[in-house]
Design an enzyme around this catalytic site. Structure first.
Site, PDB file in Angstrom:
ATOM      1  N   TRP A  13       0.778  -1.096   0.071  1.00  0.00           N
ATOM      2  CA  TRP A  13       0.003   0.079  -0.118  1.00  0.00           C
ATOM      3  C   TRP A  13       0.919   1.344   0.009  1.00  0.00           C
ATOM      4  O   TRP A  13       0.298   2.541  -0.194  1.00  0.00           O
ATOM      5  CB  TRP A  13      -0.900   0.145   1.217  1.00  0.00           C
ATOM      6  CG  TRP A  13      -2.203  -1.027   1.114  1.00  0.00           C
ATOM      7  CD1 TRP A  13      -2.278  -1.703   0.026  1.00  0.00           C
ATOM      8  CD2 TRP A  13      -3.226  -0.931   2.059  1.00  0.00           C
ATOM      9  NE1 TRP A  13      -3.626  -2.513   0.091  1.00  0.00           N
ATOM     10  CE2 TRP A  13      -4.168  -1.840   1.690  1.00  0.00           C
ATOM     11  CE3 TRP A  13      -3.555  -0.745   3.297  1.00  0.00           C
ATOM     12  CZ2 TRP A  13      -5.122  -2.366   2.252  1.00  0.00           C
ATOM     13  CZ3 TRP A  13      -4.418  -1.148   4.030  1.00  0.00           C
ATOM     14  CH2 TRP A  13      -5.399  -1.903   3.368  1.00  0.00           C
ATOM     15  N   LYS A  14       2.103   1.163   0.443  1.00  0.00           N
ATOM     16  CA  LYS A  14       2.787   2.440   0.323  1.00  0.00           C
ATOM     17  C   LYS A  14       2.481   3.479   1.452  1.00  0.00           C
ATOM     18  O   LYS A  14       1.724   2.716   2.285  1.00  0.00           O
ATOM     19  CB  LYS A  14       3.283   2.836  -1.069  1.00  0.00           C
ATOM     20  CG  LYS A  14       3.697   1.736  -2.018  1.00  0.00           C
ATOM     21  CD  LYS A  14       4.156   2.413  -3.364  1.00  0.00           C
ATOM     22  CE  LYS A  14       4.702   1.275  -4.248  1.00  0.00           C
ATOM     23  NZ  LYS A  14       4.934   1.518  -5.529  1.00  0.00           N
ATOM     24  N   HIS A 105      12.980  -2.109  -0.657  1.00  0.00           N
ATOM     25  CA  HIS A 105      12.083  -1.512  -1.722  1.00  0.00           C
ATOM     26  C   HIS A 105      12.890  -0.525  -2.345  1.00  0.00           C
ATOM     27  O   HIS A 105      13.374   0.431  -1.554  1.00  0.00           O
ATOM     28  CB  HIS A 105      10.704  -0.968  -1.238  1.00  0.00           C
ATOM     29  CG  HIS A 105       9.823  -0.925  -2.463  1.00  0.00           C
ATOM     30  ND1 HIS A 105       9.906   0.342  -3.116  1.00  0.00           N
ATOM     31  CD2 HIS A 105       8.864  -1.500  -3.070  1.00  0.00           C
ATOM     32  CE1 HIS A 105       8.887   0.414  -4.100  1.00  0.00           C
ATOM     33  NE2 HIS A 105       8.289  -0.848  -4.014  1.00  0.00           N
ATOM     34  N   GLU A 107      11.891   2.433  -3.754  1.00  0.00           N
ATOM     35  CA  GLU A 107      11.496   3.802  -2.950  1.00  0.00           C
ATOM     36  C   GLU A 107      12.404   4.046  -1.647  1.00  0.00           C
ATOM     37  O   GLU A 107      12.503   5.114  -1.369  1.00  0.00           O
ATOM     38  CB  GLU A 107      10.030   3.747  -2.907  1.00  0.00           C
ATOM     39  CG  GLU A 107       9.180   3.823  -4.400  1.00  0.00           C
ATOM     40  CD  GLU A 107       7.870   3.487  -4.393  1.00  0.00           C
ATOM     41  OE1 GLU A 107       7.356   3.357  -3.269  1.00  0.00           O
ATOM     42  OE2 GLU A 107       7.620   3.345  -5.547  1.00  0.00           O
ATOM     43  N   GLU A 177      11.646  -6.359  -9.111  1.00  0.00           N
ATOM     44  CA  GLU A 177      10.788  -4.969  -9.380  1.00  0.00           C
ATOM     45  C   GLU A 177      11.812  -4.160 -10.065  1.00  0.00           C
ATOM     46  O   GLU A 177      12.273  -3.204  -9.686  1.00  0.00           O
ATOM     47  CB  GLU A 177      10.209  -4.369  -8.248  1.00  0.00           C
ATOM     48  CG  GLU A 177       9.438  -5.212  -7.381  1.00  0.00           C
ATOM     49  CD  GLU A 177       8.509  -4.516  -6.284  1.00  0.00           C
ATOM     50  OE1 GLU A 177       7.162  -4.533  -6.852  1.00  0.00           O
ATOM     51  OE2 GLU A 177       8.850  -3.515  -5.729  1.00  0.00           O
ATOM     52  N   GLY A 183       4.820   1.885 -10.771  1.00  0.00           N
ATOM     53  CA  GLY A 183       4.261   3.050 -10.718  1.00  0.00           C
ATOM     54  C   GLY A 183       2.975   3.107 -11.963  1.00  0.00           C
ATOM     55  O   GLY A 183       2.882   4.555 -12.170  1.00  0.00           O
ATOM     56  N   SER A 223       3.556  -2.306 -11.890  1.00  0.00           N
ATOM     57  CA  SER A 223       2.443  -2.118 -12.535  1.00  0.00           C
ATOM     58  C   SER A 223       1.649  -3.190 -13.019  1.00  0.00           C
ATOM     59  O   SER A 223       1.159  -3.566 -14.050  1.00  0.00           O
ATOM     60  CB  SER A 223       2.870  -1.369 -14.088  1.00  0.00           C
ATOM     61  OG  SER A 223       3.346  -0.300 -13.740  1.00  0.00           O
ATOM     62  N   GLY A 244       1.441  -2.724  -6.125  1.00  0.00           N
ATOM     63  CA  GLY A 244       1.274  -1.291  -5.461  1.00  0.00           C
ATOM     64  C   GLY A 244      -0.171  -0.572  -5.732  1.00  0.00           C
ATOM     65  O   GLY A 244      -1.138  -1.174  -5.192  1.00  0.00           O
ATOM     66  N   GLY A 245      -0.144   0.233  -6.913  1.00  0.00           N
ATOM     67  CA  GLY A 245      -1.467   0.910  -7.145  1.00  0.00           C
ATOM     68  C   GLY A 245      -2.569  -0.067  -7.133  1.00  0.00           C
ATOM     69  O   GLY A 245      -3.603   0.306  -6.557  1.00  0.00           O
TER      70      GLY A 245
HETATM   71  P1  PGA Z   1       3.119  -0.563  -8.684  1.00  0.00           P
HETATM   72  O1  PGA Z   1       4.168  -0.687  -7.464  1.00  0.00           O
HETATM   73  O2  PGA Z   1       2.327  -1.952  -8.712  1.00  0.00           O
HETATM   74  O3  PGA Z   1       2.286   0.794  -8.527  1.00  0.00           O
HETATM   75  O4  PGA Z   1       3.940  -0.322  -9.888  1.00  0.00           O
HETATM   76  C1  PGA Z   1       4.706  -1.890  -7.228  1.00  0.00           C
HETATM   77  C2  PGA Z   1       5.932  -1.745  -6.220  1.00  0.00           C
HETATM   78  O5  PGA Z   1       6.455  -0.842  -6.102  1.00  0.00           O
HETATM   79  O6  PGA Z   1       5.863  -2.699  -5.105  1.00  0.00           O
END
Ligand code: PGA
Length: 269
Positions: A13-14, A105, A107, A177, A183, A223, A244-245
């Site tokens: 979920w970030k 991760h 990020e 990843e 993203g 993605s 993520g999203g």
């Molecule tokens: P994303 O993120 O599915 O929004 O690309 C994946 C992640 O960063 O773990």
């Protein structure tokens, strides 16, 4: 599910969904899964990795719903406790029923630079607490344009695993990843995901032997959504996804878990 490696669908979920929004998500999501007669025992495993502030609410609701959905955290301190303002220990996460912790991760590597020693210590800290690390690796567009993407990802794996025992490595999950795919910018192709997962498994085989190579689950992330997950699941070395999203929408995330279950069963027939 006949495979030795049960597919894992993990939502990252970030920094999204406060604890009230998280509760609303869990209520909707568990309802959708119940409505779809999702057989948790024989289907893809589902995990949700909320921000720290939502973990307790998610834990309580999942217990109340009796839904065997796993909880993961997005980071952890390498230290077990003490005067470290703002940090969260692996034991604290264990108390909240966390089964997984995402480590390294991209990020976090970008905004909170950490060296390999720190990542190794985080992996060790969660293993000691009885939690499985999900180690994230993957190249940026710069390495890919030089054609060194596989070497780069394997080097990231090796830097963290080289001081660990076979038993410790066997407890890990690795998420490939590629930064350029994260993203919602467009996922890697199924072939790229499979090639990277196969290369990482081959590396594990060469260093730690068959038991470890066959046990470690290798996820793809970047993605992933309900439109591309079935083709991404075709690769025999892809054991699931870090999402993520698309994990922020209950209907989309529930659809992905169901599609992964069907696609993996068909692949293994
Ligand atoms: P994303 O993120 O599915 O929004 O690309 C994946 C992640 O960063 O773990």
């Amino acid at each position: 599910m006949s495979r030795t490696r049960v597919p894992l669908v993990a939502g990252n979920w970030k920094m999204n969904l406060n604890h009230l929004e998280a509760m609303y998500f869990i209520q909707q999501f568990t309802w959708l899964m119940r409505n779809a007669h999702y057989d948790y025992e024989h289907s893809a495993e589902i995990a949700i990795c909320p921000p720290f502030t939502s973990i307790r609410s998610v834990q309580v609701l999942l217990q109340a719903e009796k839904a065997p959905i796993r909880i993961g955290a997005q980071n952890v301190s390498p230290i077990s406790g003490g005067a470290f303002t703002g940090d969260i220990s692996a034991d604290m996460l264990k108390q909240l029923d966390c089964r997984y912790v995402i480590i390294g991760h991209s990020e976090r590597r970008k905004y909170h630079p950490e060296d390999d020693a720190n990542l190794i210590n985080k992996v060790r800290a969660v293993l000691v607490a009885g939690i499985q690390p999900i180690l994230c690796v993957g190249e940026s567009i710069a390495e890919r344009s030089q054609g060194i993407e596989l070497e780069y990802a394997i080097d990231q794996v090796s830097k963290v695993t080289r001081d660990l025992s076979d038993e410790e490595v066997s407890q890990m999950i690795i998420a490939y990843e590629p930064l350029w795919a994260i993203g919602g910018n467009g996922s890697a192709s199924p072939q790229i995901a499979q090639n990277a997962a196969a290369a990482i498994r081959q590396y594990l085989l060469s260093i730690y032997g068959n038991y470890v190579a066959q046990k470690v689950r290798i996820l793809y992330g970047g993605s992933v959504n309900s439109a591309n997950v079935v083709s991404l699941m075709q690769g025999p070395d892809v054991d699931g996804f870090l999402i993520g999203g698309a994990s922020l929408k209950p209907d989309e995330f529930s659809k992905i878990a169901r599609l992964v279950t069907i696609a993996s069963a068909q692949r293994d027939e």
